[in-house]
Design an enzyme around this catalytic site. Sequence first.
Site, mmCIF file in Angstrom:
data_model
loop_
_atom_site.group_PDB
_atom_site.id
_atom_site.type_symbol
_atom_site.label_atom_id
_atom_site.label_comp_id
_atom_site.label_asym_id
_atom_site.label_seq_id
_atom_site.Cartn_x
_atom_site.Cartn_y
_atom_site.Cartn_z
ATOM 1 N N TRP A 281 0.831 -1.196 0.000
ATOM 2 C CA TRP A 281 0.000 0.000 0.000
ATOM 3 C C TRP A 281 0.869 1.250 0.000
ATOM 4 O O TRP A 281 0.436 2.300 0.390
ATOM 5 C CB TRP A 281 -0.954 -0.030 1.198
ATOM 6 C CG TRP A 281 -2.092 -0.971 0.978
ATOM 7 C CD1 TRP A 281 -3.297 -0.652 0.418
ATOM 8 C CD2 TRP A 281 -2.156 -2.368 1.275
ATOM 9 N NE1 TRP A 281 -4.093 -1.772 0.335
ATOM 10 C CE2 TRP A 281 -3.427 -2.830 0.864
ATOM 11 C CE3 TRP A 281 -1.260 -3.280 1.831
ATOM 12 C CZ2 TRP A 281 -3.824 -4.158 0.993
ATOM 13 C CZ3 TRP A 281 -1.645 -4.604 1.967
ATOM 14 C CH2 TRP A 281 -2.926 -5.027 1.550
ATOM 15 N N CYS A 317 -6.727 -4.536 -2.362
ATOM 16 C CA CYS A 317 -7.924 -5.353 -2.114
ATOM 17 C C CYS A 317 -8.586 -5.940 -3.352
ATOM 18 O O CYS A 317 -8.990 -7.096 -3.356
ATOM 19 C CB CYS A 317 -8.943 -4.584 -1.281
ATOM 20 S SG CYS A 317 -9.718 -3.206 -2.147
ATOM 21 N N HIS A 376 -13.588 -0.881 -0.130
ATOM 22 C CA HIS A 376 -12.890 -2.122 0.124
ATOM 23 C C HIS A 376 -13.652 -3.248 -0.577
ATOM 24 O O HIS A 376 -14.877 -3.275 -0.547
ATOM 25 C CB HIS A 376 -12.779 -2.382 1.633
ATOM 26 C CG HIS A 376 -12.068 -3.664 1.961
ATOM 27 N ND1 HIS A 376 -10.867 -4.002 1.384
ATOM 28 C CD2 HIS A 376 -12.391 -4.697 2.773
ATOM 29 C CE1 HIS A 376 -10.489 -5.191 1.833
ATOM 30 N NE2 HIS A 376 -11.399 -5.636 2.675
ATOM 31 N N ASP A 399 -12.833 -12.861 2.821
ATOM 32 C CA ASP A 399 -11.959 -11.747 2.470
ATOM 33 C C ASP A 399 -10.512 -12.216 2.552
ATOM 34 O O ASP A 399 -10.079 -12.733 3.580
ATOM 35 C CB ASP A 399 -12.221 -10.590 3.451
ATOM 36 C CG ASP A 399 -11.527 -9.299 3.029
ATOM 37 O OD1 ASP A 399 -10.699 -9.332 2.095
ATOM 38 O OD2 ASP A 399 -11.817 -8.255 3.646
ATOM 39 N N ASN A 439 -20.648 -1.049 9.574
ATOM 40 C CA ASN A 439 -21.507 -0.370 10.554
ATOM 41 C C ASN A 439 -20.830 0.620 11.492
ATOM 42 O O ASN A 439 -21.497 1.196 12.345
ATOM 43 C CB ASN A 439 -22.195 -1.412 11.450
ATOM 44 C CG ASN A 439 -23.378 -2.049 10.762
ATOM 45 O OD1 ASN A 439 -24.204 -1.372 10.184
ATOM 46 N ND2 ASN A 439 -23.431 -3.371 10.805
ATOM 47 N N ASP A 441 -19.355 3.586 13.632
ATOM 48 C CA ASP A 441 -19.627 5.011 13.800
ATOM 49 C C ASP A 441 -18.285 5.736 13.716
ATOM 50 O O ASP A 441 -17.279 5.230 14.205
ATOM 51 C CB ASP A 441 -20.217 5.270 15.194
ATOM 52 C CG ASP A 441 -21.567 4.592 15.363
ATOM 53 O OD1 ASP A 441 -22.267 4.418 14.345
ATOM 54 O OD2 ASP A 441 -21.907 4.231 16.507
ATOM 55 N N GLU A 488 -30.618 2.699 7.696
ATOM 56 C CA GLU A 488 -30.002 3.466 8.771
ATOM 57 C C GLU A 488 -31.081 4.123 9.632
ATOM 58 O O GLU A 488 -31.971 4.787 9.112
ATOM 59 C CB GLU A 488 -29.107 4.531 8.139
ATOM 60 C CG GLU A 488 -27.931 4.960 8.958
ATOM 61 C CD GLU A 488 -26.809 3.904 8.996
ATOM 62 O OE1 GLU A 488 -26.482 3.493 10.120
ATOM 63 O OE2 GLU A 488 -26.288 3.515 7.938
ATOM 64 N N TYR A 562 -6.388 4.882 -1.663
ATOM 65 C CA TYR A 562 -7.768 4.414 -1.605
ATOM 66 C C TYR A 562 -8.099 3.837 -0.240
ATOM 67 O O TYR A 562 -9.239 3.692 0.145
ATOM 68 C CB TYR A 562 -8.063 3.385 -2.708
ATOM 69 C CG TYR A 562 -7.741 1.963 -2.368
ATOM 70 C CD1 TYR A 562 -8.757 1.092 -1.964
ATOM 71 C CD2 TYR A 562 -6.444 1.490 -2.411
ATOM 72 C CE1 TYR A 562 -8.464 -0.213 -1.634
ATOM 73 C CE2 TYR A 562 -6.149 0.197 -2.094
ATOM 74 C CZ TYR A 562 -7.154 -0.655 -1.693
ATOM 75 O OH TYR A 562 -6.856 -1.945 -1.364
#
Length: 728
Positions: A281, A317, A376, A399, A439, A441, A488, A562
């Site tokens: 990366w 990715c 991603h 993944d 999800n 925050d 949401e 990215y």
Amino acid sequence: GEMMEPLVQMLAWVSAEGRLPKQNPRAFALSVVSIEMEFLKKVFIPDASTLRVINLNMYEQTNKMAHRTNMYDYSNLIVRRGQEFTLGIVFNRLFNPQFDIVNIEFLIGEPLLSDLYLKYETDSLNSVSSKWKGRVLRNQAAETKMGITPAADCIVGLFSTYVTVITSLGKVRTERNPKTDIYILFNAWNPSDMVFMANEDDRTEYVLNSVGIIFNGTVSDKSSRPWNFGQFQQGVLDACLFILDFGKMPLEYRGDVVKVTRKASAMINSQDDNGVLVGNWSNDFSLGTAPTAWTGSAEILLSYVSKGGVPIKYAQCWVYAGVFNTFLRCLGLPSRLITNYFSAHDSLGSIETDIVLDEDGQIDMNYTTDSIWNYHCWNEVFTKRPDIPPVFSGWQAVDATPQETSEGYYRCGPVSVAAVKEGELRYEYDASFVFAEVNSDVVFHKRDKYGNTEVVSVNTTYVGQLILTKMVGSNEPEDITHTYKYPEGSAEDKRSMRQAERQGMRRYHSNSSSLLNVDMQMQMEAKQINTAGDISLTIIVSNLSNQVRTVNITLTCKTDYYTGATNQQFKLITQDMTKQQVFTVTANEYMEFITGQPFLSFIACGLISETGMSLTSMAVVHLNAPPLLIDLKGPSQVGMDMYVTVKFTNTAGYDLRDVTIRLEGSDLMLLKTKQYSNIRQGSTVKWTESFTPQMPGSKMLMACLDCAALRNVCGQVDIVIQSKDYED
Ligand SMILES: *[C@@H]1O[C@H](CO)[C@@H](O)[C@H](O)[C@H]1NC(C)=O
Ligand SMILES: *[C@@H]1O[C@H](CO)[C@@H](O)[C@H](O)[C@H]1NC(C)=O
């Protein structure tokens, strides 16, 4: 008397240990396995001529058509498990089921003459599910035609075929013949297979489509690149089996989708195990190929195998996900590649992504360890999950990008997408990590010069805004966000979040008065306004109080990778504002810092002068790269020459040095590359290649241009090839 049923014994042995990597993974060193044939209860009737096997007919063409494996560029037979295939045995005389005894054996692994062999037999009583079936379809002097059905849960891989004739004198087994080796794959067409998929259009896309579209860019400015999965290309199936061998995966687990996909998620990255791809990366890919330069998986998999398992440089990715998808489809598993926009990478196992601002409202990189990837990519595989409650069968996320370790290794999943949606995180594997990715925050902290931090704002909608995959039968995106999360703020969403918290997910709960008493709101919108790349930023503050409010804005402008990691901060604006303000950032200000994929990100932090409270907002712009055009000429017909021209005009505003273009097409042409030492500013290059389509159907040609100063420039063209015309 009673007609005697032909006795058909089907034996498949596997060693309990995986095959160790050999120079040629297809070479089985067969030592003769001597096994007591306890089922031999028949009385031998002496016959003038002893039965001998002359030849085996594998009926490759017709079997492969029936098993939908004819696209594989392999001469050997390839079948899907749980489905009958035809095998012809040519004997020296007519096979007489009343007194001839013949065993048909399928072997996988290197027989080691030990007790570790698993033996599958048609007559085995205790394991109904592992039954292989055999029947005589037609018995003639010329050939005995058998129908063989591998068990619907059998091991997937390369089996060798033997026929043993047992007479009063002993038994004679056919010689090893690599041409009669059979590849057995998972079977999405078979209702008894874990990976059964009911809809034919879905199976055609998720198992048989050898090309795909990978979505990237940002939510407001989506872009995409083509990818050639190439699962049918010569050598790719062997490469996928080599990966399992090289990872020393025990053969006995290779019929189990959950185990195979979990193993592959570890093996596709090089961490821990010298797997397929090395991640990088940074911005320097001089020791390998830039992640943005690849057009497909075959090049990567074939060179990994030809080097005997030396990891290939470099991946990010979408490269991991592209190669993983090839692996899955190649073995017959229904799979797809998905993109999650604003994907949280939480390093602490919470659903809180922390961004720390310093006193002036700039991001403090020393204290910000979590990151939000602009996007991603990962994979999903469609399967029943016998190990968890049945409602969580269906799409499972896997993944291969090494982000965090799972039980000591860099791997992730499979985890039920439906379980993630419900906040049910107790079922294997890595549900918490995937839950956080979609999800989290975003919690902004402000750190003063004494090191005291305070939460100044929380954004619950930024992460996991949109999840896309390629639509079935089209190159358009399909929004699958709803499969991972409820709308949401809905009641179901709240329930799912509570459920996740009950199962150990940590979430930020505001108790700070500074958060509750904020009486203003701030919004920011960023967009590219011209082809030169100038950006306009609109910041709107709304005053919810009944008093005069002035906001002091600090606007940080930076170029990003990215992954959301900062490449370079190039501008800082501070200004007082009351309502709405438009800022312009010109291309000149950031051009020299653009490397790789051009993401610009903007973070505004506002301090309300009258109350001392803070407001925050974020926006990301993905700059459009100049297009790579692909033109086709010719009759689009099997056997007729066609020409493809790749055309590129350098509008980047500077010369491009050491440029590589890759060009390949599914079933049309193998990868070709071309180098340009310099493409001058404003100049156009054209590259033409010819090819001859060999297969009818809809196909895709794709190309990517790459150099250090300009990355992620790709193009593709769809084409329908007609079958050959019959001449009168
Ligand atoms: C990325 O690649 C460069 C050279 O191509 C190398 O110097 C660097 O160490 C690599 N980074 C990682 C993390 O492997
Ligand atoms: C905020 O609202 C109050 C009451 O309407 C008004 O007096 C004040 O000027 C407003 N401030 C701003 C910044 O718009």
